[in-house]
Design a protein around this motif. Structure first.
Motif, PDB file in Angstrom:
ATOM      1  N   GLY A  11       0.822  -1.223   0.000  1.00 45.01           N
ATOM      2  CA  GLY A  11       0.000   0.000   0.000  1.00 45.01           C
ATOM      3  C   GLY A  11       0.844   1.256   0.000  1.00 45.01           C
ATOM      4  O   GLY A  11       0.455   2.282   0.546  1.00 45.01           O
ATOM      5  N   PRO A  13       3.217   4.074  -2.571  1.00 46.87           N
ATOM      6  CA  PRO A  13       2.806   4.832  -3.763  1.00 46.87           C
ATOM      7  C   PRO A  13       2.498   3.931  -4.962  1.00 46.87           C
ATOM      8  O   PRO A  13       1.542   4.189  -5.704  1.00 46.87           O
ATOM      9  CB  PRO A  13       4.027   5.715  -4.056  1.00 46.87           C
ATOM     10  N   ARG A  41       9.753   6.328   6.741  1.00 39.63           N
ATOM     11  CA  ARG A  41      10.434   5.609   5.652  1.00 39.63           C
ATOM     12  C   ARG A  41      11.816   6.209   5.444  1.00 39.63           C
ATOM     13  O   ARG A  41      11.992   7.421   5.609  1.00 39.63           O
ATOM     14  CB  ARG A  41       9.695   5.803   4.340  1.00 39.63           C
ATOM     15  N   VAL A  42      12.744   5.384   5.010  1.00 41.45           N
ATOM     16  CA  VAL A  42      14.031   5.931   4.574  1.00 41.45           C
ATOM     17  C   VAL A  42      13.829   6.392   3.137  1.00 41.45           C
ATOM     18  O   VAL A  42      13.797   5.594   2.203  1.00 41.45           O
ATOM     19  CB  VAL A  42      15.162   4.888   4.667  1.00 41.45           C
ATOM     20  N   ARG A 122      -2.291  -6.633   7.017  1.00 40.76           N
ATOM     21  CA  ARG A 122      -2.269  -7.977   6.376  1.00 40.76           C
ATOM     22  C   ARG A 122      -0.933  -8.162   5.690  1.00 40.76           C
ATOM     23  O   ARG A 122      -0.626  -7.457   4.727  1.00 40.76           O
ATOM     24  CB  ARG A 122      -3.359  -8.128   5.327  1.00 40.76           C
ATOM     25  N   ALA A 124       1.182 -10.197   3.268  1.00 34.41           N
ATOM     26  CA  ALA A 124       1.013 -11.221   2.232  1.00 34.41           C
ATOM     27  C   ALA A 124       2.164 -12.209   2.282  1.00 34.41           C
ATOM     28  O   ALA A 124       3.323 -11.819   2.446  1.00 34.41           O
ATOM     29  CB  ALA A 124       0.941 -10.560   0.859  1.00 34.41           C
ATOM     30  N   ALA A 155       3.612  -4.906  -5.313  1.00 33.88           N
ATOM     31  CA  ALA A 155       4.081  -3.530  -5.093  1.00 33.88           C
ATOM     32  C   ALA A 155       4.590  -3.448  -3.664  1.00 33.88           C
ATOM     33  O   ALA A 155       4.310  -2.504  -2.930  1.00 33.88           O
ATOM     34  CB  ALA A 155       2.942  -2.553  -5.333  1.00 33.88           C
ATOM     35  N   ARG A 158      11.185  -2.414  -1.984  1.00 35.76           N
ATOM     36  CA  ARG A 158      12.536  -2.694  -2.490  1.00 35.76           C
ATOM     37  C   ARG A 158      13.038  -4.105  -2.186  1.00 35.76           C
ATOM     38  O   ARG A 158      13.883  -4.609  -2.911  1.00 35.76           O
ATOM     39  CB  ARG A 158      13.519  -1.655  -1.944  1.00 35.76           C
ATOM     40  N   TRP A 176      19.970   6.335   4.474  1.00 35.20           N
ATOM     41  CA  TRP A 176      19.695   6.706   5.870  1.00 35.20           C
ATOM     42  C   TRP A 176      18.997   8.060   5.899  1.00 35.20           C
ATOM     43  O   TRP A 176      19.126   8.853   4.960  1.00 35.20           O
ATOM     44  CB  TRP A 176      20.998   6.762   6.683  1.00 35.20           C
ATOM     45  N   GLY A 275       6.560  -0.198  -8.990  1.00 34.73           N
ATOM     46  CA  GLY A 275       7.446   0.537  -8.081  1.00 34.73           C
ATOM     47  C   GLY A 275       8.727  -0.227  -7.823  1.00 34.73           C
ATOM     48  O   GLY A 275       9.275  -0.904  -8.704  1.00 34.73           O
ATOM     49  N   ALA A 277       9.308  -2.895  -6.249  1.00 32.55           N
ATOM     50  CA  ALA A 277       9.237  -4.357  -6.401  1.00 32.55           C
ATOM     51  C   ALA A 277       9.638  -4.766  -7.816  1.00 32.55           C
ATOM     52  O   ALA A 277      10.128  -5.876  -8.039  1.00 32.55           O
ATOM     53  CB  ALA A 277       7.821  -4.851  -6.092  1.00 32.55           C
ATOM     54  N   GLY A 286      15.959  10.819  -7.783  1.00 33.65           N
ATOM     55  CA  GLY A 286      14.726  11.462  -7.299  1.00 33.65           C
ATOM     56  C   GLY A 286      13.499  11.078  -8.100  1.00 33.65           C
ATOM     57  O   GLY A 286      12.592  11.894  -8.277  1.00 33.65           O
ATOM     58  N   ALA A 292       6.807   4.931  -9.090  1.00 33.22           N
ATOM     59  CA  ALA A 292       5.800   4.155  -8.336  1.00 33.22           C
ATOM     60  C   ALA A 292       4.397   4.708  -8.619  1.00 33.22           C
ATOM     61  O   ALA A 292       3.466   3.954  -8.922  1.00 33.22           O
ATOM     62  CB  ALA A 292       6.118   4.217  -6.843  1.00 33.22           C
TER      63      ALA A 292
HETATM   64  C1  LIG Z   1      17.845   6.766   0.732  1.00 30.94           C
HETATM   65  C2  LIG Z   1      16.701   6.846  -0.237  1.00 30.94           C
HETATM   66  C3  LIG Z   1      16.224   8.092  -0.630  1.00 30.94           C
HETATM   67  C4  LIG Z   1      15.181   8.192  -1.566  1.00 30.94           C
HETATM   68  N1  LIG Z   1      14.743   9.420  -1.913  1.00 30.94           N
HETATM   69  C5  LIG Z   1      13.778   9.538  -2.854  1.00 30.94           C
HETATM   70  C6  LIG Z   1      13.288  10.827  -3.234  1.00 30.94           C
HETATM   71  O1  LIG Z   1      13.667  11.863  -2.683  1.00 30.94           O
HETATM   72  N2  LIG Z   1      12.359  10.883  -4.238  1.00 30.94           N
HETATM   73  C7  LIG Z   1      11.883   9.755  -4.848  1.00 30.94           C
HETATM   74  O2  LIG Z   1      11.070   9.881  -5.775  1.00 30.94           O
HETATM   75  N3  LIG Z   1      12.298   8.527  -4.467  1.00 30.94           N
HETATM   76  C8  LIG Z   1      13.221   8.393  -3.489  1.00 30.94           C
HETATM   77  N4  LIG Z   1      13.616   7.144  -3.074  1.00 30.94           N
HETATM   78  C9  LIG Z   1      12.959   5.963  -3.664  1.00 30.94           C
HETATM   79  C10 LIG Z   1      11.545   5.772  -3.089  1.00 30.94           C
HETATM   80  O3  LIG Z   1      11.589   5.724  -1.683  1.00 30.94           O
HETATM   81  C11 LIG Z   1      10.952   4.459  -3.605  1.00 30.94           C
HETATM   82  O4  LIG Z   1      11.211   4.342  -4.982  1.00 30.94           O
HETATM   83  C12 LIG Z   1       9.425   4.415  -3.380  1.00 30.94           C
HETATM   84  O5  LIG Z   1       9.131   4.430  -2.008  1.00 30.94           O
HETATM   85  C13 LIG Z   1       8.870   3.155  -4.009  1.00 30.94           C
HETATM   86  O6  LIG Z   1       7.501   3.031  -3.690  1.00 30.94           O
HETATM   87  P1  LIG Z   1       6.837   1.585  -3.617  1.00 30.94           P
HETATM   88  O7  LIG Z   1       5.376   1.797  -3.419  1.00 30.94           O
HETATM   89  O8  LIG Z   1       7.302   0.774  -4.756  1.00 30.94           O
HETATM   90  O9  LIG Z   1       7.488   0.901  -2.341  1.00 30.94           O
HETATM   91  P2  LIG Z   1       7.339   1.276  -0.795  1.00 30.94           P
HETATM   92  O10 LIG Z   1       7.196   2.732  -0.617  1.00 30.94           O
HETATM   93  O11 LIG Z   1       8.471   0.582  -0.113  1.00 30.94           O
HETATM   94  O12 LIG Z   1       5.972   0.590  -0.373  1.00 30.94           O
HETATM   95  C14 LIG Z   1       5.855  -0.808  -0.295  1.00 30.94           C
HETATM   96  C15 LIG Z   1       4.690  -1.136   0.620  1.00 30.94           C
HETATM   97  O13 LIG Z   1       4.478  -2.542   0.631  1.00 30.94           O
HETATM   98  C16 LIG Z   1       4.245  -2.970   1.959  1.00 30.94           C
HETATM   99  N5  LIG Z   1       4.618  -4.386   2.047  1.00 30.94           N
HETATM  100  C17 LIG Z   1       5.865  -4.918   1.969  1.00 30.94           C
HETATM  101  N6  LIG Z   1       5.805  -6.266   2.060  1.00 30.94           N
HETATM  102  C18 LIG Z   1       4.484  -6.571   2.201  1.00 30.94           C
HETATM  103  C19 LIG Z   1       3.776  -7.798   2.348  1.00 30.94           C
HETATM  104  N7  LIG Z   1       4.413  -8.993   2.370  1.00 30.94           N
HETATM  105  N8  LIG Z   1       2.433  -7.761   2.473  1.00 30.94           N
HETATM  106  C20 LIG Z   1       1.754  -6.581   2.447  1.00 30.94           C
HETATM  107  N9  LIG Z   1       2.395  -5.395   2.318  1.00 30.94           N
HETATM  108  C21 LIG Z   1       3.722  -5.382   2.185  1.00 30.94           C
HETATM  109  C22 LIG Z   1       5.137  -2.055   2.797  1.00 30.94           C
HETATM  110  O14 LIG Z   1       4.705  -2.000   4.148  1.00 30.94           O
HETATM  111  C23 LIG Z   1       4.959  -0.729   2.059  1.00 30.94           C
HETATM  112  O15 LIG Z   1       3.869   0.015   2.549  1.00 30.94           O
HETATM  113  C24 LIG Z   1      14.623   7.016  -2.122  1.00 30.94           C
HETATM  114  C25 LIG Z   1      15.084   5.756  -1.707  1.00 30.94           C
HETATM  115  C26 LIG Z   1      16.104   5.668  -0.776  1.00 30.94           C
HETATM  116  C27 LIG Z   1      16.587   4.319  -0.345  1.00 30.94           C
END
Ligand SMILES: Cc1cc2nc3c(=O)[nH]c(=O)nc-3n(C[C@H](O)[C@H](O)[C@H](O)COP(=O)(O)OP(=O)(O)OC[C@H]3O[C@@H](n4cnc5c(N)ncnc54)[C@H](O)[C@@H]3O)c2cc1C
Length: 397
Positions: A11, A13, A41-42, A122, A124, A155, A158, A176, A275, A277, A286, A292
């Motif tokens: 859940g 972005p 979040r980092v 939940r 998964a 989704a 990482r 960090w 995203g 994944a 950035g 995502a």
């Molecule tokens: C140091 C750092 C700095 C960054 N700075 C930027 C920035 O300034 N701008 C930018 O655009 N991007 C930045 N990024 C990248 C950005 O954080 C990610 O690309 C973005 O968060 C990806 O979104 P996502 O939805 O794919 O994953 P996530 O944001 O990680 O969301 C994944 C979701 O899945 C959930 N989840 C995981 N496993 C399960 C499971 N088994 N069952 C159910 N739910 C689960 C998690 O709880 C989470 O809510 C940065 C990354 C890093 C490491």
């Protein structure tokens, strides 16, 4: 409404945007998120113009634009203190500074408001594919429940997606961050401070808080001591040390790594990978949140030109067409930051605005995306103050 069902794991972005895309196409949606509430979040939390444009497509820019601060330029400093300021913007959209918890809560609420079934808390687990579609078993405390769908979107971030074949390496890039008060930057100010072996980004939100977020190459055993990492960044970057001289950290350090960087979309067993994944890119580009948030528009585009049986191939083809080239740029930049020889060779670029001006749009991922995307701002107006990108001026102080 058709009777097809999309099952989405994650859940963040990507998962929420994917959910809103399927809902827009008339599918039923079930979304599983492991956390019951948003956690820190980092992440740098910078939304590039591409991300802002996707928020407009998702119908969320009005609200989030008011809570965030427009980011119209980035200040970049090099290890010798040289600095340059570059405009950020594309197609009338600036960047945006919005805290991650605000972004995520807004997205999750939007999925529920649009008729999606959102299950928080939940986690998964194992998944199976049958002739009838996908089934995912999720844990909720001690209980287990099966969820099913005709299409599955992974989704889950990482370290999610299909299992990574390789073991976690002993050395790699670690991210960090922490929130600080008292950084002399106005809301919406973004500065990036590069030095050999890493960089630190400072992004100031509308409430004056600044997210201090860095990337550093380290051995796994050294990784946890973020205070030491922070202090070594201050020593390596005089501009950073000056900005943070009177600042106070107000949250605990967060850290993550080694980051499993990718070169393109990872292979899939038929699930749609959204995203991180699907592929983790270099943070200093950035564009991770933008990519995502692009999952929804991409899914809608794939649904328009694919049958259900070929949806994942069409999605993957569109994904590669749109994003693949950026990963090579990131690899080149990361290799340069981590190599003494290469870093010395490119150091003069930090003092040469024309070269930086040519490179910055590539790293903010604007041009390639907008050329192929048909997006309408539902509010029919320019939502963030447009940047001076067309003027393409930069200054070197
Ligand atoms: C140091 C750092 C700095 C960054 N700075 C930027 C920035 O300034 N701008 C930018 O655009 N991007 C930045 N990024 C990248 C950005 O954080 C990610 O690309 C973005 O968060 C990806 O979104 P996502 O939805 O794919 O994953 P996530 O944001 O990680 O969301 C994944 C979701 O899945 C959930 N989840 C995981 N496993 C399960 C499971 N088994 N069952 C159910 N739910 C689960 C998690 O709880 C989470 O809510 C940065 C990354 C890093 C490491």
């Amino acid at each position: 409404m058709n009777s097809s069902r999309a099952l989405i794991v994650g859940g963040g972005p990507a998962g929420t945007s994917a959910a809103l895309g399927f809902l827009r196409a008339g599918w039923n949606v079930t979304l599983l998120e492991q956390r019951s509430e948003s956690v820190p979040r980092v992440c740098g939390a910078f939304l590039n113009p591409e991300a802002v444009r996707h928020l407009a497509w998702l119908g969320l820019l009005d609200g989030l634009g008011k809570q965030g601060a427009p980011v119209a330029s980035v200040r970049v400093t090099g290890p010798d203190g040289a600095e340059a300021v570059f405009p950020i913007g594309h197609g009338g959209f600036a960047g945006l500074a919005v805290a991650r918890d605000v972004l995520e809560e807004t997205l999750l609420k939007a999925v529920a408001a649009a008729g999606g079934e959102v299950h928080r808390g939940r986690r998964a687990g194992p998944r199976a594919r049958t002739a009838a579609g996908w089934t995912v078993r999720a844990r909720h405390g001690a209980a287990e429940e099966d969820f099913s769908g005709d299409a599955l979107v992974l989704a889950d971030g990482r370290f999610g997606g299909p299992p990574l074949p390789e073991k976690k390496p002993a050395e790699g890039w670690f991210g960090w961050n922490a929130a600080f008060d008292g950084v002399p930057q106005p809301p919406g100010a973004l500065s990036l401070h590069f030095y050999f072996g890493g960089y630190v980004g400072l992004l100031t939100f509308a409430d004056g808080t600044t997210n201090v977020c860095g990337l550093r190459k380290r051995r796994a055993g050294e990784a946890g001591d973020w205070d030491a990492v922070f202090k070594s960044a201050l020593v390596r970057s005089p501009a950073l040390a000056e900005l943070l001289s009177a600042a106070r950290r107000r949250t605990p350090w967060g850290g993550v790594g080694p980051l499993p960087f990718a070169r393109s979309l990872r292979p899939s067993d038929g699930a749609l990978l959204a995203g991180d994944a699907g592929a983790v890119a270099d943070p200093f580009m950035g564009e991770g949140i933008g990519r995502a948030l692009g999952a929804g528009p991409l899914i809608v585009e794939a649904l328009e030109s694919a049958r259900a049986s070929t949806l994942s191939q069409t999605y993957a083809r569109l994904w590669r067409h749109r994003y693949r080239s950026r990963f090579w740029l990131g690899l080149a930049a990361r290799t340069t930051l981590g190599s003494v020889v290469l870093f010395r060779a490119v150091k003069p670029l930090f003092g040469w605005p024309r070269a930086m001006n040519a490179l910055t749009p590539l790293f903010h991922g604007a041009a390639a995306q907008f050329a192929t995307m048909d997006v309408t701002d539902s509010h029919g107006r320019v939502p963030c103050s447009p940047s001076a990108s067309s003027k393409a001026t930069s200054s070197l102080r």
